[in-house]
Design an enzyme around this catalytic site. Structure first.
Site, short mmCIF file in Angstrom:
data_model
loop_
_atom_site.label_atom_id
_atom_site.label_comp_id
_atom_site.label_asym_id
_atom_site.label_seq_id
_atom_site.Cartn_x
_atom_site.Cartn_y
_atom_site.Cartn_z
NE ARG A 84 42.31 -30.14 -19.40
CZ ARG A 84 42.70 -28.90 -19.10
NH1 ARG A 84 42.05 -27.87 -19.60
NH2 ARG A 84 43.72 -28.69 -18.33
CE1 TYR A 85 38.85 -30.46 -16.01
CE2 TYR A 85 37.96 -29.12 -17.80
CZ TYR A 85 38.94 -29.36 -16.84
OH TYR A 85 40.00 -28.49 -16.71
NE ARG B 91 33.66 -28.38 -17.25
CZ ARG B 91 33.99 -29.01 -16.14
NH1 ARG B 91 33.27 -30.05 -15.72
NH2 ARG B 91 35.05 -28.66 -15.44
CB CYS C 93 39.84 -15.16 -33.61
SG CYS C 93 40.22 -16.70 -32.78
CB CYS D 287 44.47 -12.34 -28.07
SG CYS D 287 42.70 -12.12 -28.30
CB CYS E 223 45.87 -16.57 -28.47
SG CYS E 223 44.79 -17.99 -28.71
NE ARG F 23 41.83 -24.10 -27.60
CZ ARG F 23 40.68 -23.74 -27.04
NH1 ARG F 23 40.02 -22.68 -27.49
NH2 ARG F 23 40.18 -24.45 -26.07
CG ASP G 189 46.73 -21.04 -20.23
OD1 ASP G 189 46.74 -21.58 -19.11
OD2 ASP G 189 45.69 -20.72 -20.83
CG ASP H 206 43.16 -24.03 -17.65
OD1 ASP H 206 42.54 -25.07 -17.40
OD2 ASP H 206 42.62 -22.98 -18.04
CE LYS I 85 39.09 -22.87 -16.79
NZ LYS I 85 39.11 -24.00 -17.63
S1 SF4 Z 1 42.22 -15.61 -27.12
FE1 SF4 Z 1 42.83 -16.78 -28.94
S2 SF4 Z 1 41.00 -17.95 -29.47
FE2 SF4 Z 1 40.33 -16.26 -28.14
S3 SF4 Z 1 39.80 -14.57 -29.52
FE3 SF4 Z 1 41.92 -14.27 -28.89
S4 SF4 Z 1 43.08 -15.24 -30.54
FE4 SF4 Z 1 41.02 -16.04 -30.70
#
Ligand code: SF4
Length: 320
Positions: free
Chosen positions: A91-92, A95, A104, A108, A111, A113, A274, A311, A317
């Site tokens: 994206r940049y 990096r 994971c 979370c 999250c 993603r 996000d 973001d 960012k």
């Molecule tokens: S924020 Fe998303 S990618 Fe990061 S540890 Fe939690 S569930 Fe996994």
């Protein structure tokens, strides 16, 4: 009773008294859509008598996750548009993100993603895809830093991590490898001397960025895990997400930042949440975030100041 293994099924959460039995059907509906995992370390940390426990709020599914808002998006950062080969986001210019795994240690509930991670989604990058991603990095001399993300790269075995690090170590223009992880806090037992050794790439500097959102996550075991990483010569930074009901008051945030600094971890980013699907119940306003940052600045040491960032798809960012 404290569980000795990661809880993944709603019935296990009910049995562990992390959720009332009358919510089982609701939790099953959430779990059918978004992955669930709560490690023994996090289960032990949850105060089951507190219906507003900030650790439970981060990991125990909530039926509100099925309330989708119109402005939420499956890929809120627009990463897909910047993915030249599978598993890589460029994206940049200087990096890249290398997404080695889509799983994971914990999932979370906020999250960004969440639509792309969890069992049932494509898991580890195949050898062929990893080779293509590394070939892309080797061919682009402007890439100075490789960020290992996911999923959580520290769920990989030390052998697998060491192999990736060795291959990155062979790319001359890559100088920095940054590892984004929640593992030192949520599953500190994984941070063994072997895993720590695996994180070092010959001739490169490895930074480890810990994601934690509440000071209680920095248990004595988590602090020992972080010390092991730092004492092996890898600096640590912290990133947190501003979350309603977890850390959206100046005291909770200040204590978290102090805990990082006490562990020799420099607070790096405080992310404005996000717009991932089903996360509205965690959202605060940006004005409130700015107010909290002002409180941090006036009440806490300069070492305790993260940069509050948002973001937006297709853009860098932005500090708020
Ligand atoms: S924020 Fe998303 S990618 Fe990061 S540890 Fe939690 S569930 Fe996994």
């Amino acid at each position: 009773m404290t569980s000795s293994r990661t809880l993944r099924r709603p019935a296990e959460l009910v049995k562990a008294r992390l959720a009332p039995s009358e919510r089982l059907a609701d939790l099953e509906r959430v779990a059918a859509r978004y992955a669930v995992a709560i490690t023994p370390a996090m289960t032990a940390l949850i105060d089951k008598t507190d219906p507003r426990d900030p650790i439970a709020r981060q990991f125990v599914p909530d039926p509100l996750e099925l309330d989708l808002q119109r402005d939420e998006a499956a890929d809120p950062l627009g990463d897909d548009a910047h993915s030249p080969v599978e598993g890589l986001v460029h994206r940049y210019p200087d990096r890249v993100l290398l997404k080695l795994v889509n799983i994971c240690a914990v999932y979370c509930r906020f999250c960004f993603r969440r639509e792309m991670i969890g069992p049932g989604k494509a898991n580890a990058l195949s050898e062929q895809a990893l080779a293509a991603a590394l070939a892309y990095i080797a061919a682009h001399r402007e890439i100075w830093e490789v960020i290992l993300s996911g999923g959580d790269p520290l769920v990989l075995s030390p052998r697998r991590l060491a192999a990736v690090m060795k291959r990155l170590g062979a790319i001359e223009h890559v100088k920095i490898v940054r590892v984004h992880t929640r593992v030192p806090a949520v599953d500190p037992a994984r941070i063994t001397p072997t895993l720590v050794r695996a994180l070092k790439a010959s001739g490169k500097t490895t930074y480890v960025v810990l994601h934690a959102n509440h000071a209680r996550e920095l248990t004595p075991a988590a602090r020992t895990a972080c010390a092991r990483i730092i004492e092996a010569g890898m600096p640590m930074l912290a990133q947190s997400v501003l979350l309603k009901g977890v850390n959206d008051d100046a005291d909770a945030l200040g204590v978290l930042m102090r805990a990082f600094v006490e562990c020799r971890i420099k607070p790096y980013y405080l992310h404005h949440l996000d717009r991932a699907p089903g996360t509205a119940h965690f959202r605060t306003t940006m004005a409130h975030g700015q107010e909290l940052m002002r409180a941090l600045r006036t009440r806490y040491s300069g070492l305790c100041q993260p940069t509050y960032v948002i973001d937006t798809p297709g853009e860098a960012k932005m500090p708020v």
